[in-house]
Motif scaffolding. Structure first.
Motif, short mmCIF file in Angstrom:
data_model
loop_
_atom_site.label_atom_id
_atom_site.label_comp_id
_atom_site.label_asym_id
_atom_site.label_seq_id
_atom_site.Cartn_x
_atom_site.Cartn_y
_atom_site.Cartn_z
N PHE A 103 49.56 7.62 -26.04
CA PHE A 103 49.92 9.02 -26.32
C PHE A 103 49.40 9.41 -27.71
O PHE A 103 49.11 8.54 -28.53
CB PHE A 103 51.45 9.20 -26.23
CG PHE A 103 52.20 8.39 -27.25
CD1 PHE A 103 52.45 7.05 -27.03
CD2 PHE A 103 52.65 8.97 -28.43
CE1 PHE A 103 53.13 6.29 -27.98
CE2 PHE A 103 53.32 8.23 -29.38
CZ PHE A 103 53.57 6.88 -29.15
N PRO A 104 49.29 10.71 -27.95
CA PRO A 104 48.76 11.15 -29.24
C PRO A 104 49.85 11.53 -30.25
O PRO A 104 50.97 11.87 -29.85
CB PRO A 104 47.96 12.40 -28.85
CG PRO A 104 48.70 12.96 -27.69
CD PRO A 104 49.39 11.82 -27.00
N ILE A 105 49.51 11.46 -31.50
CA ILE A 105 50.36 11.93 -32.61
C ILE A 105 49.39 12.60 -33.59
O ILE A 105 48.22 12.20 -33.65
CB ILE A 105 51.10 10.72 -33.26
CG1 ILE A 105 52.27 10.28 -32.37
CG2 ILE A 105 51.60 11.02 -34.66
CD1 ILE A 105 53.07 9.11 -32.91
N PRO A 106 49.81 13.60 -34.36
CA PRO A 106 48.86 14.22 -35.30
C PRO A 106 48.20 13.18 -36.21
O PRO A 106 48.86 12.23 -36.65
CB PRO A 106 49.73 15.18 -36.11
CG PRO A 106 50.86 15.52 -35.21
CD PRO A 106 51.12 14.27 -34.40
N THR A 125 49.45 3.26 -28.85
CA THR A 125 49.79 2.55 -27.61
C THR A 125 51.20 1.98 -27.76
O THR A 125 51.48 1.26 -28.72
CB THR A 125 48.82 1.38 -27.36
OG1 THR A 125 47.50 1.91 -27.28
CG2 THR A 125 49.15 0.69 -26.04
N LEU A 126 52.04 2.34 -26.81
CA LEU A 126 53.39 1.78 -26.78
C LEU A 126 53.45 0.76 -25.65
O LEU A 126 53.05 1.06 -24.52
CB LEU A 126 54.40 2.90 -26.52
CG LEU A 126 55.82 2.44 -26.22
CD1 LEU A 126 56.47 1.87 -27.47
CD2 LEU A 126 56.66 3.59 -25.69
N THR A 182 49.67 16.57 -27.06
CA THR A 182 50.34 15.94 -25.91
C THR A 182 49.34 15.22 -25.01
O THR A 182 49.74 14.50 -24.12
CB THR A 182 51.10 16.97 -25.04
OG1 THR A 182 50.15 17.71 -24.28
CG2 THR A 182 51.93 17.92 -25.86
N THR A 183 48.06 15.44 -25.23
CA THR A 183 47.08 14.87 -24.30
C THR A 183 46.03 14.05 -25.04
O THR A 183 45.75 14.29 -26.21
CB THR A 183 46.32 15.98 -23.54
OG1 THR A 183 45.46 16.63 -24.48
CG2 THR A 183 47.25 17.00 -22.94
N HIS A 204 41.79 5.05 -23.96
CA HIS A 204 42.03 5.89 -22.79
C HIS A 204 43.21 5.42 -21.94
O HIS A 204 43.28 4.25 -21.57
CB HIS A 204 40.79 5.90 -21.87
CG HIS A 204 39.69 6.75 -22.42
ND1 HIS A 204 38.36 6.34 -22.41
CD2 HIS A 204 39.70 7.97 -22.98
CE1 HIS A 204 37.63 7.29 -22.96
NE2 HIS A 204 38.41 8.29 -23.31
N PRO A 205 44.10 6.33 -21.58
CA PRO A 205 45.12 6.01 -20.57
C PRO A 205 44.51 6.25 -19.19
O PRO A 205 43.47 6.90 -19.08
CB PRO A 205 46.21 7.05 -20.85
CG PRO A 205 45.48 8.22 -21.44
CD PRO A 205 44.25 7.70 -22.11
#
Lengths: 784, 141
Positions: free
Chosen positions: A36-39, A92-93, A127-128, A151-152
């Motif tokens: 997932f993304p974060i700023p 990555t979680l 979010t993407t 990439h997810p």
């Protein structure tokens, strides 16, 4: 709910908590991996897992050591939770050994600075993660391909959505709030805090969330002090204002005469198809129309291959403008992959031999590449050859690339979200391109040694910037921060009083450490390389410094990870087969021409973000309603979205609503006026705009014939330009940063007319006549 | 510290994941990744903490060797799935060797991917080797 976000916006900063809920609906224990993304500028400092009310808090470890701890836990049958930073904006979680029917809530905390332009502050929640192009030459030493690192897996339908709850503190100074990305609810518009949520309970995670806040006044220059037991930090919010006085640091004659080149670089790769390329072309057209005759320009377009309009930039003229527009008309997103490096090398090579000309590259892209560091390196190496200005386009563009390019090329960046007005963004960027940034900056934070971050900031007039410093060795603090710099060769000094930061302020140590880590990660203070061994030693030293900062301030970096281990009782340990699952994410709306932000949005169900078996995901997948949100059914401006949001919120304060509408109307008029500019700089009023700003077109036509002037010129054009320049100076002074750059050629044109033609009307200088006329007859948007 | 056990029944060496890291130079993260992606079989025994055998080690060394030759992971998976014959075929496609017969039963194979300077050096070695053999230098000793 799958993902929920809570946040507090405090002036220039925000504190955010992302909660992700996982539930295992399979028969076996599961290891789930979610990207997932974060700023990109966020300092990620908190990580915890809540398992049936038991909270396990994560801590920072060296990246590989953290993985080993996580892996050991999974081997033992314990719970393991791991957060890795793959890129500054991709995380990555890993959630390990989630037993059948077990649930876990992961919480991730970060603090971040918000983007500011003039009076606007932008809260950005990505979010993407759009699919990114990775050039064939890229390889990683650890044996894992880059593409799998960032990439997810993608899926059309996922059974989870996003909800949001934001508190804007001290919102009383705020003029407006709008979101170009989502319909929002605003509660307690005049309260403290102002509360923001989505209109729908949960939304599809296929577009970034943007919240624009406009304040009554420009950001102020001020300095804060933050103390903890061991250390003291300073934060400087700096806003160097334009000084219009004759002795002020406006452009000198030499500066005005200086030759400039602008090289536009347009991304035409497949991912730009649809909304993104349309917006990029529109933005580029606005840029072209606003150019000055002293500026030479060319356009490059690229995908897997590249070509250009003019090999050597050509002077701006009606002819070159027409060629440029024709080139744009024949441009489509059909050039394949996103090979940015080759056109950049081509541009830099072509720049040689023209050292006396100031060169600027304007890149328009969605930034969907995976080789950011390679690109930054070439831009950094050539930062003295050409400055880099980047415009990020799309509903999920790569913020790290766009901002990193501007940092590497000592320029600036802007983002244009689908549906947002392009003009203010382009004009704001042009305001920076047409000025030189502040030179020879030195900051006295106090007496003694301070570690400033960022080390080499780029500062433009009329643009806010935030800097930090850590006091070292009990350095002595004074009550002022003193900034010295020079603008166009003129030295200037600013003195800023230091105040104590209040309790709710965003923690300065975390922000300082994040900036410092970024300085180190982007190698911006590495000296010229002398030899490979020396370079290796330097890289080791940098890595050690990053590890130390990361551990000390509990901030995630690419060299570290956050890891939490849940030790279980023997009876709870997972003993059977552990199934590995990657959580799919929706593809970004509008990516590669797939869908459009203006035509696809809707609420989603309140589901957990994962149901571990792929088959159960498919079965439980929700058919998303394709109904458009009310605010996006037609092409609406931000103000209309704002209004609909306010109505939905049952806001009682209609006055603020009215005030906002009036301000938006005024801005619309500014853009209408700026669109009157001709290639030579003259600005010709038309009937529509003349009426809109309360003047009589026929009267002005008649009046123009009374002008006495010594040169051959269209008298109405002369009168129109004189009036418009006065309107801008007198009615839009607060928007100076927006129009000053683009209007320079009109000012030059007018100055030439006044000098050579000495135009007079009714016995007085035309300029004085126009000033008097505007003062008595023109009042736009309540005269602000 | 390397910990290596012996399975008495199978008489085959067993390795922990840390042993594999030490022997191959791969990180634990990378080895787990290869297992998830199907390039490497999961460990033997129950759960994630099982043991690995020589077959795992050899597979990892094969992956490393193919990767060093420039193959992408998808191609490596393809090569490994098809077995040793495919590997030879694929490698022969990627790597061209020039054969220099020296004596009956003795050949020198030189990679064609060498730089010009290196190739000249090896050509000189071959020339010297031939001249020594022709002069009967080695056989006389």
């Amino acid at each position: 709910m799958g993902v929920s976000v809570e946040g507090d916006i405090l002036g220039r900063g925000a504190r955010v908590k992302i909660s992700q809920r996982f539930k295992n609906q399979e028969k076996n224990a599961v290891e789930a991996v979610y990207k997932f993304p974060i700023p990109e500028g966020a300092a990620v400092s908190g990580f915890s897992a809540d398992i049936d009310g038991k909270k396990i808090t994560g801590h920072i470890e060296d990246r590989e050591k953290a993985f080993e701890m996580y892996d050991d836990a999974l081997e033992r049958g314990d719970g393991g939770y791991l957060l890795d930073e793959e890129r500054p904006n991709i995380f990555t979680l890993s959630v390990g050994n989630l037993n059948p029917n077990a649930e876990v809530m992961i919480e991730i905390d970060y603090v971040t600075l918000l983007d500011m332009t003039g009076k606007s502050v932008r809260f950005f929640l990505p979010t993407t993660i759009s699919p990114r192009y990775i050039p064939g030459s890229m390889s990683k030493d650890d044996g894992i391909p880059t593409t799998d690192t960032i990439h997810p897996p993608y899926s059309e339908n996922v059974p989870y959505g996003l909800s949001i709850s934001l508190n804007i503190h001290k919102g009383g100074l705020m003029k407006s709030i709008d979101s170009p990305s989502h319909p929002i609810k605003i509660r307690d518009l005049k309260g403290d805090p102002v509360k923001i949520s989505f209109s729908a309970q949960s939304v599809r995670m296929d577009r970034d969330f943007i919240l624009n806040m406009e304040y009554e006044v420009h950001s102020a220059t001020r300095a804060y002090q933050w103390r903890n037991e061991q250390e003291t930090f300073l934060q400087l919010d700096f806003f160097p204002e334009h000084d219009p006085s004759p002795t002020g640091a406006s452009q000198t004659q030499e500066e005005k005469k200086a030759e400039k080149e602008i090289i536009f670089l347009l991304d035409c790769s497949g991912s730009m198809r649809g909304d993104s390329l349309r917006q990029a072309k529109k933005a580029l057209e606005i840029c072209l129309r606003g150019l000055d005759s002293k500026i030479a320009f060319t356009i490059y377009r690229f995908g897997s291959e590249y070509d250009c309009l003019f090999k050597k930039p050509e002077k701006y003229s009606e002819n070159s403008l027409e060629k440029g527009l024709e080139y744009l008309r024949n441009t489509d997103a059909n050039l394949g992959g996103t090979e940015i490096l080759n056109p950049l090398k081509g541009i830099y090579d072509a720049c040689h031999g023209r050292d006396n000309i100031e060169k600027n590259i304007v890149l328009l892209t969605d930034g969907e590449v995976g080789n950011e560091e390679e690109i930054f390196e070439i831009v950094r190496k050539n930062q003295k050859t050409a400055r880099m200005f980047s415009i990020g386009i799309g509903a999920g563009c790569n913020e790290y690339l766009i901002k990193g390019l501007a940092r590497s090329g000592r320029g600036a960046s802007e983002f244009i979200y689908p549906g947002e007005r392009i003009e203010p963004k382009v004009l704001s960027l042009f305001g920076k391109i047409t000025q030189k940034s502040l030179d020879s900056i030195s900051i006295q934070w106090g007496k003694g040694t301070f570690e400033q971050s960022p080390v080499n900031p780029v500062i433009f007039l009329e643009n806010p910037v935030t800097l930090f410093a850590r006091c070292k060795d009990n350095a002595f603090l004074t009550d002022k921060v003193i900034v010295n710099g020079s603008i166009n060769g003129r030295k200037k000094e600013w003195e800023i009083n230091i105040t104590e930061s209040d309790a709710i302020h965003i923690p300065v140590p975390a922000l300082w450490a994040r900036e410092r880590i970024r300085d180190l990660e982007e190698n911006r203070d590495i000296p010229e390389k002398r030899g490979s061994r020396q370079k290796e030693r330097k890289i080791d030293t940098i890595r050690e410094s990053i590890l130390e900062l990361s551990r000390k301030y509990n901030i995630l970096s690419q060299a570290t990870s956050l890891v939490a281990i849940e030790e279980r009782e023997e009876k709870d340990k997972a003993t059977g087969e552990l199934v590995f699952r990657k959580i799919p994410v929706p593809i970004t709306i509008g990516w590669g021409g797939q869908g459009s932000v203006s035509g696809h949005d809707g609420p989603v169900g309140n589901r957990v973000m994962m149901s571990c078996s792929p088959s159960s995901i498919a079965e439980s997948g929700i058919k998303y309603q394709l109904a458009m949100p009310r605010s996006l059914q037609t092409k609406k401006t931000a103000s209309r979205i704002y209004n609909s949001a306010v109505q939905e919120s049952r806001c009682e304060d209609r006055f603020l609503n009215f005030d906002q509408a009036r301000e938006d109307t005024k801005k619309e008029k500014l853009f209408d006026i700026l669109s009157l500019q001709q290639a030579d700089g003259g600005m010709m009023l038309n009937k529509e705009i003349t009426r809109e700003i309360g003047m009589d077109f026929d009267d002005l036509m008649d009046t123009a014939q009374d002008i006495k002037v010594n040169v051959e010129v269209d008298k109405f054009l002369l009168l129109s330009t004189a009036i418009i320049l006065q309107i801008l100076e007198m009615q839009f002074s607060s928007e100076f940063g927006t129009w000053s750059g683009i209007v320079q050629k009109s000012k030059d044109w007018m100055a030439g007319m006044l000098r050579d033609g000495n135009p007079r009307l009714n016995g007085i200088d035309l300029k004085d006549w126009a000033e008097d006329f505007v003062l008595k007859n023109v009042l736009i948007g309540g005269g602000k | 510290m390397t910990r290596r056990c012996h399975n008495k029944i199978m008489n085959e060496k067993q390795y922990t994941i840390m042993d594999l890291c030490e022997l191959t130079g791969y990180t634990r993260r990378t080895i787990r990744y290869y297992i998830h992606e199907g390039l490497l079989d999961p460990p033997a025994g129950r759960g994630r903490g099982g043991f690995y055998y020589d077959s795992h080690l050899n597979r990892l060394l094969d992956i490393k060797s193919l990767k060093d030759k420039g193959l992408e992971l998808t191609a490596i998976l393809d090569v490994l799935k098809k077995g040793p014959e495919s590997r030879c075929l694929n490698l022969n496609i990627r790597e061209l060797w020039i054969k220099y017969p020296i004596e009956p039963g003795l050949e020198i194979h030189v990679s064609r991917d060498l730089e010009e300077k290196e190739r000249k050096k090896i050509a000189e070695i071959i020339r010297v080797a031939k001249s020594i053999i022709e002069s009967g230098g080695i056989g006389n000793e």
